[in-house]
Motif scaffolding. Structure first.
Motif, PDB file in Angstrom:
ATOM      1  N   VAL A 163     -11.987 -14.991  39.845  1.00  0.00           N
ATOM      2  CA  VAL A 163     -12.601 -14.439  40.895  1.00  0.00           C
ATOM      3  C   VAL A 163     -11.569 -14.314  42.152  1.00  0.00           C
ATOM      4  CG1 VAL A 163     -14.361 -14.602  42.783  1.00  0.00           C
ATOM      5  CG2 VAL A 163     -14.947 -14.547  40.558  1.00  0.00           C
ATOM      6  N   LYS A 164     -11.124 -15.638  42.215  1.00  0.00           N
ATOM      7  CA  LYS A 164     -10.063 -15.744  43.399  1.00  0.00           C
ATOM      8  C   LYS A 164      -8.611 -14.843  43.272  1.00  0.00           C
ATOM      9  CE  LYS A 164      -8.792 -19.865  45.186  1.00  0.00           C
ATOM     10  NZ  LYS A 164      -8.971 -21.341  45.194  1.00  0.00           N
ATOM     11  N   ASP A 165      -8.313 -14.591  42.048  1.00  0.00           N
ATOM     12  CA  ASP A 165      -7.166 -13.931  41.446  1.00  0.00           C
ATOM     13  C   ASP A 165      -7.208 -12.496  41.226  1.00  0.00           C
ATOM     14  OD1 ASP A 165      -4.993 -15.722  41.805  1.00  0.00           O
ATOM     15  OD2 ASP A 165      -4.372 -14.537  40.027  1.00  0.00           O
ATOM     16  N   THR A 166      -8.468 -12.009  40.945  1.00  0.00           N
ATOM     17  CA  THR A 166      -8.502 -10.591  40.396  1.00  0.00           C
ATOM     18  C   THR A 166      -9.526 -10.018  41.286  1.00  0.00           C
ATOM     19  OG1 THR A 166     -10.188 -11.028  38.784  1.00  0.00           O
ATOM     20  CG2 THR A 166      -7.859 -11.073  38.100  1.00  0.00           C
ATOM     21  N   THR A 167      -9.551  -8.401  41.319  1.00  0.00           N
ATOM     22  CA  THR A 167     -10.407  -7.791  41.920  1.00  0.00           C
ATOM     23  C   THR A 167     -11.098  -6.765  41.137  1.00  0.00           C
ATOM     24  OG1 THR A 167      -8.820  -6.252  42.633  1.00  0.00           O
ATOM     25  CG2 THR A 167      -9.325  -8.016  44.282  1.00  0.00           C
ATOM     26  N   GLY A 168     -12.236  -6.019  41.541  1.00  0.00           N
ATOM     27  CA  GLY A 168     -12.850  -4.990  41.064  1.00  0.00           C
ATOM     28  C   GLY A 168     -13.477  -5.043  39.643  1.00  0.00           C
TER      29      GLY A 168
END
Length: 316
Positions: A296-301
């Motif tokens: 969650v901290k490192d990726t999006t969407g």
């Protein structure tokens, strides 16, 4: 009063296909709908969805996904939608074409699949690329890497638990001799790692540690910059403790200097139905943060949402 959550029965396959078709219709693609279906179906169910989709709409679902989706999200959904053997063949082919001495994907596939799974991946490779995996590996690699990788991808190891302790002692001695001589590409060292059953390799390496005082990977760390030694250590890890190997791949993929989406996508797509629970536990133990939180901290969407769906995928 606590209420038990009863798992919802899956909708009929035809309904899944119809919903996917709807997700592709109109102006925009409904990524959420795609995740809600494909992110929650196991390999057999996904295979049936693909077959039914092709029969109903006259188009391969993968082609539709390829057309409608983009970037890392597309790659993750497409890899996940492939049959496991087909997926391994695809990843192996990609690895031979872009092979560099730091690329461990071929070794990873050869050492973390069961003998039957590796055989099926090789058959899928024949069917898809009209040549053999071993000939492509031999063609694209050189030197010690070729000496190691060709037998690894060609191997059909015994898969049982029986272990010959006399052999384990003798082969631990051979490994120790070759490593002491820095003969890392020696045919006997490679033969032991490439052909023995995983149970036998484990017994040999346990004896190695007891007899010679060091874990074999410690003795293979003499030169941290030597990429052949790096792949040898990874081979040992994949054969004996795959969850440790994959944890490290994920840790390096989700780092402070930017995400290696290629590695993250590959590990999640290939391990979600195998040993993701153990990899996640190892990740939390090693990094003091749950894997899903790190993602969650490192990726999006949509990419992030699909990764989380697959990490929580309990069908194993």
């Amino acid at each position: 009063m606590s209420t038990l959550t009863v798992p919802q029965p899956l909708p009929p396959v035809a309904d899944d296909c119809e919903q996917l078709r709807k997700a592709f219709a109109g102006w925009g693609t409904n990524e959420k709908l795609i995740i809600s279906i494909l992110g929650h179906r196991n390999a057999a169910q996904r295979k049936l969805i693909r077959q039914t989709y092709a029969e109903t709409y006259g188009e391969d679902l993968l082609k539709a996904l390829d057309r409608e989706l983009t970037n890392d999200f597309e790659r993750l959904v497409v890899l996940w939608s492939l049959d496991p053997a087909e997926r391994d063949a695809y990843l192996a082919n990609e690895a031979t074409k872009r092979w560099t001495s730091s690329n461990q994907v071929l070794m990873e596939i050869a050492c973390t699949r069961s003998p039957q799974q590796l055989l099926m991946a090789r058959q899928a490779y024949h069917a898809r690329y009209k040549k053999s995996l071993e000939e492509d590996v031999a063609h694209h690699t050189t030197g010690d890497f070729r000496k190691l990788l060709v037998p690894l991808v060609s191997s059909y190891r015994y898969d049982g638990d029986e272990v010959n302790m006399t052999l384990a002692k003798a082969e631990a001695k051979i490994l120790h001799e070759k490593i002491s001589e820095k003969a890392y590409g020696h045919e006997d060292l490679i033969r032991i790692l490439a052909t023995r059953s995983k149970a036998q390799v484990n017994a040999t390496l346990n004896h190695y540690k007891n007899e010679f005082g060091n874990d074999i990977n410690k003795d293979l760390k003499t030169d941290p910059k030597d990429e052949f030694l790096t792949i040898l250590r990874a081979t040992v890890k994949c054969l004996t403790r795959p969850e440790k190997y994959f944890e490290k791949v994920l840790r390096l993929a989700i780092n402070k200097r930017g995400t290696d989406e290629g590695a993250l996508t590959r590990v999640v797509a290939t391990r979600a139905e195998v040993d993701m629970k153990f990899i996640s536990e190892e990740y939390q133990r090693r990094n003091s943060i749950p894997l899903d939180r790190a993602i969650v901290k490192d990726t999006t969407g949509d990419y992030e949402k699909m990764l989380l769906a697959l990490i929580g995928h309990v069908e194993a």
